[in-house]
Design a protein around this motif. Structure first.
Motif, PDB file in Angstrom:
ATOM      1  N   GLY A  33      -0.647 -18.885  -6.176  1.00  0.00           N
ATOM      2  CA  GLY A  33       0.020 -19.349  -4.967  1.00  0.00           C
ATOM      3  C   GLY A  33       0.682 -18.221  -4.202  1.00  0.00           C
ATOM      4  N   TRP A  34       1.308 -17.282  -4.921  1.00  0.00           N
ATOM      5  CA  TRP A  34       1.974 -16.175  -4.242  1.00  0.00           C
ATOM      6  C   TRP A  34       0.964 -15.176  -3.696  1.00  0.00           C
ATOM      7  N   ASN A  35      -0.256 -15.192  -4.238  1.00  0.00           N
ATOM      8  CA  ASN A  35      -1.208 -14.115  -3.982  1.00  0.00           C
ATOM      9  C   ASN A  35      -2.264 -14.467  -2.945  1.00  0.00           C
ATOM     10  N   ASP A  36      -1.907 -15.257  -1.939  1.00  0.00           N
ATOM     11  CA  ASP A  36      -2.815 -15.507  -0.821  1.00  0.00           C
ATOM     12  C   ASP A  36      -2.890 -14.221  -0.003  1.00  0.00           C
ATOM     13  N   MET A  37      -4.060 -13.597   0.013  1.00  0.00           N
ATOM     14  CA  MET A  37      -4.185 -12.286   0.636  1.00  0.00           C
ATOM     15  C   MET A  37      -3.785 -12.287   2.099  1.00  0.00           C
ATOM     16  N   SER A  38      -4.055 -13.377   2.807  1.00  0.00           N
ATOM     17  CA  SER A  38      -3.762 -13.413   4.240  1.00  0.00           C
ATOM     18  C   SER A  38      -2.269 -13.338   4.530  1.00  0.00           C
ATOM     19  N   LYS A  39      -1.436 -13.542   3.506  1.00  0.00           N
ATOM     20  CA  LYS A  39       0.011 -13.527   3.704  1.00  0.00           C
ATOM     21  C   LYS A  39       0.666 -12.223   3.255  1.00  0.00           C
ATOM     22  N   MET A  40      -0.108 -11.291   2.696  1.00  0.00           N
ATOM     23  CA  MET A  40       0.537 -10.163   2.036  1.00  0.00           C
ATOM     24  C   MET A  40       0.209  -8.792   2.616  1.00  0.00           C
ATOM     25  N   TYR A  41      -0.444  -8.737   3.777  1.00  0.00           N
ATOM     26  CA  TYR A  41      -0.811  -7.425   4.310  1.00  0.00           C
ATOM     27  C   TYR A  41       0.404  -6.548   4.585  1.00  0.00           C
ATOM     28  N   SER A  42       1.504  -7.145   4.987  1.00  0.00           N
ATOM     29  CA  SER A  42       2.685  -6.346   5.319  1.00  0.00           C
ATOM     30  C   SER A  42       3.417  -5.846   4.086  1.00  0.00           C
ATOM     31  N   THR A  43       3.224  -6.495   2.949  1.00  0.00           N
ATOM     32  CA  THR A  43       4.002  -6.159   1.754  1.00  0.00           C
ATOM     33  C   THR A  43       3.160  -5.641   0.594  1.00  0.00           C
ATOM     34  N   ALA A  44       1.840  -5.697   0.701  1.00  0.00           N
ATOM     35  CA  ALA A  44       0.966  -5.321  -0.416  1.00  0.00           C
ATOM     36  C   ALA A  44       1.206  -3.880  -0.859  1.00  0.00           C
TER      37      ALA A  44
ATOM     38  N   ALA B 188      -5.784  -5.613  -0.349  1.00  0.00           N
ATOM     39  CA  ALA B 188      -5.132  -5.782   0.951  1.00  0.00           C
ATOM     40  C   ALA B 188      -4.606  -4.457   1.482  1.00  0.00           C
ATOM     41  N   SER B 189      -4.001  -3.657   0.616  1.00  0.00           N
ATOM     42  CA  SER B 189      -3.464  -2.370   1.057  1.00  0.00           C
ATOM     43  C   SER B 189      -4.583  -1.381   1.373  1.00  0.00           C
ATOM     44  N   PHE B 190      -5.722  -1.510   0.693  1.00  0.00           N
ATOM     45  CA  PHE B 190      -6.885  -0.679   1.027  1.00  0.00           C
ATOM     46  C   PHE B 190      -7.308  -0.918   2.471  1.00  0.00           C
ATOM     47  N   LEU B 191      -7.408  -2.183   2.853  1.00  0.00           N
ATOM     48  CA  LEU B 191      -7.760  -2.499   4.236  1.00  0.00           C
ATOM     49  C   LEU B 191      -6.695  -1.973   5.189  1.00  0.00           C
ATOM     50  N   ARG B 192      -5.448  -2.260   4.882  1.00  0.00           N
ATOM     51  CA  ARG B 192      -4.331  -1.889   5.769  1.00  0.00           C
ATOM     52  C   ARG B 192      -4.185  -0.380   5.936  1.00  0.00           C
ATOM     53  N   ASP B 193      -4.252   0.354   4.829  1.00  0.00           N
ATOM     54  CA  ASP B 193      -3.901   1.773   4.848  1.00  0.00           C
ATOM     55  C   ASP B 193      -5.083   2.711   5.062  1.00  0.00           C
ATOM     56  N   GLU B 194      -6.292   2.281   4.673  1.00  0.00           N
ATOM     57  CA  GLU B 194      -7.419   3.206   4.696  1.00  0.00           C
ATOM     58  C   GLU B 194      -8.503   2.851   5.712  1.00  0.00           C
ATOM     59  N   VAL B 195      -8.562   1.590   6.123  1.00  0.00           N
ATOM     60  CA  VAL B 195      -9.602   1.178   7.070  1.00  0.00           C
ATOM     61  C   VAL B 195      -9.036   0.944   8.468  1.00  0.00           C
ATOM     62  N   ILE B 196      -7.999   0.126   8.560  1.00  0.00           N
ATOM     63  CA  ILE B 196      -7.452  -0.241   9.866  1.00  0.00           C
ATOM     64  C   ILE B 196      -7.055   0.969  10.713  1.00  0.00           C
ATOM     65  N   PRO B 197      -6.479   2.037  10.147  1.00  0.00           N
ATOM     66  CA  PRO B 197      -6.124   3.189  10.988  1.00  0.00           C
ATOM     67  C   PRO B 197      -7.318   3.844  11.688  1.00  0.00           C
ATOM     68  N   GLN B 198      -8.538   3.512  11.268  1.00  0.00           N
ATOM     69  CA  GLN B 198      -9.722   4.139  11.858  1.00  0.00           C
ATOM     70  C   GLN B 198     -10.396   3.270  12.916  1.00  0.00           C
ATOM     71  N   VAL B 199      -9.817   2.096  13.224  1.00  0.00           N
ATOM     72  CA  VAL B 199     -10.458   1.188  14.175  1.00  0.00           C
ATOM     73  C   VAL B 199      -9.479   0.749  15.256  1.00  0.00           C
ATOM     74  N   GLU B 200     -10.039   0.182  16.330  1.00  0.00           N
ATOM     75  CA  GLU B 200      -9.248  -0.398  17.415  1.00  0.00           C
ATOM     76  C   GLU B 200      -9.248  -1.919  17.350  1.00  0.00           C
ATOM     77  N   TYR B 201     -10.337  -2.481  16.799  1.00  0.00           N
ATOM     78  CA  TYR B 201     -10.534  -3.926  16.767  1.00  0.00           C
ATOM     79  C   TYR B 201     -10.718  -4.392  15.326  1.00  0.00           C
ATOM     80  N   TYR B 202     -10.267  -5.618  15.072  1.00  0.00           N
ATOM     81  CA  TYR B 202     -10.357  -6.189  13.726  1.00  0.00           C
ATOM     82  C   TYR B 202     -10.641  -7.682  13.871  1.00  0.00           C
ATOM     83  N   ILE B 203     -11.771  -8.128  13.313  1.00  0.00           N
ATOM     84  CA  ILE B 203     -12.109  -9.549  13.301  1.00  0.00           C
ATOM     85  C   ILE B 203     -12.016 -10.049  11.865  1.00  0.00           C
TER      86      ILE B 203
END
Length: 336
Positions: free
Chosen positions: A107-118, A129-144
């Motif tokens: 219940g606590w580990n719903d990925m969609s709720k933890m990007y800011s704190t992962a 979640a932190s892999f996406l946030r820290d290593e992928v997102i900084p290289q893009v402008e758009y995210y779907i």
């Protein structure tokens, strides 16, 4: 500007396409937990986008959509960089569940709720979640971010963008508008407040407030591929709209902007018979279904609590007090 994509040991130069894996952790027997990556780095410069599926492990419609789209994309056919992540929540995908059932308590580990704190050294879900946030997102402008309904219900297609309460830069807001309109879905949901009645997860505007134009595209039902063509066409419409691929945008001719959702819940228990379909417009007080007991007596006539568009209907006939039978999107007559 160096347009090379670098993700850990992976390097993809302009003009290259690759399929690869990133290790997130290990299971108890030592077998690796990996996140797949599909990267197409165009020969020509252009927009940079990441499309992510399976943040909820049983919502596989997004996985299939990314696979089929990436099959058609080559470096000489796109401008910019496309990064596809068909499965982000590896353990949940392996177990066919919404969240990682190996992590307790659930219940606590719903990925969609933890990007800011992962935490990068936290649970497996946090590490992905932190892999996406820290290593992928900084290289893009758009995210779907791709989603479907949870097990037991069916979603109609809708694009979800950050509400006006979110502190989003005007340039980012314009990019979000490009994606939302480009997908061609008839319903665009922009929450009027941080209360997300009618949804299992809250699309917290973490990335948007930090400069990434993010939208959620949602349709279909876990764990099926229902409405796959709609989702696939929606993603392609986004790529056309931002100028990554050539083509004529398939924009909806009748977009409805909605600021809130309204859940229709059962008061009684029994068998639910829906009388409405996805996309139908209903008025407050309209009968949208009924609940019958085991002797076929009608114990509740289910009526709409508000006027709106049906965007979710239960596919499970088993009803009990409090369960969501349908969700309505309430038009607000506004624009992005």
């Amino acid at each position: 500007m160096d347009r090379t994509v670098r993700i850990r040991e992976l390097t993809v130069k302009p003009g290259e396409k690759t399929n690869s894996w990133v290790k997130i952790g290990e299971l108890a027997d030592g077998s690796p937990l990996r996140v797949p990556l599909i990267i197409v780095n165009g020969k020509e410069p252009g927009p940079r986008i990441v499309v992510v599926a399976c943040a909820h492990g049983d919502e596989v419609i997004g996985t299939e959509a990314i696979k089929t789209i990436a099959r058609e994309l080559t470096p000489d056919k796109i401008k910019g960089t496309f990064i596809g992540i068909p499965i982000l929540n590896a353990v949940a995908f392996l177990t066919g569940t919404r969240v990682d059932v190996l992590e307790t308590p659930m219940g606590w580990n719903d990925m969609s709720k933890m990007y800011s704190t992962a935490k990068p050294d936290g649970s497996v879900t946090e590490r992905a979640a932190s892999f996406l946030r820290d290593e992928v997102i900084p290289q893009v402008e758009y995210y779907i971010d791709l989603h479907s309904s949870a097990v037991g219900s069916l979603n109609g297609p809708r694009a979800i963008v950050a509400g006006l309460y979110a502190k989003v830069d005007p340039v980012v807001r314009r990019r979000m508008e490009e994606l939302a309109i480009g997908c061609g879905f008839d319903v665009i949901y922009r929450p009027e407040s941080e209360s997300y009645e009618g949804m299992y997860f809250r699309p917290i505007p973490f990335f948007e407030e930090r400069g990434t134009a993010k939208i959620v595209l949602e349709t279909g039902a876990a764990p099926t591929l229902a409405d796959l063509d709609t989702l696939r066409n929606g993603i392609m419409g986004c790529l056309v709209e931002i100028g990554m691929v050539e083509g004529k945008p398939k924009k909806s001719r009748d977009i409805t902007y909605c600021g809130r959702l309204s859940a229709v819940r059962a008061n009684r228990g029994g068998i639910f018979r829906p009388y409405v379909e996805i996309g139908k417009t209903v008025k407050a007080g309209d009968k949208i279904g009924e609940i019958t007991d085991v002797f076929d007596n009608i114990v509740e006539e289910v009526v709409s609590p508000a006027s709106g568009i049906v965007v979710k209907v239960a596919t499970s006939a088993i009803a009990y007090t409090g369960i969501r039978l349908a969700v309505l999107a309430i038009p607000d007559n506004s624009r992005l």
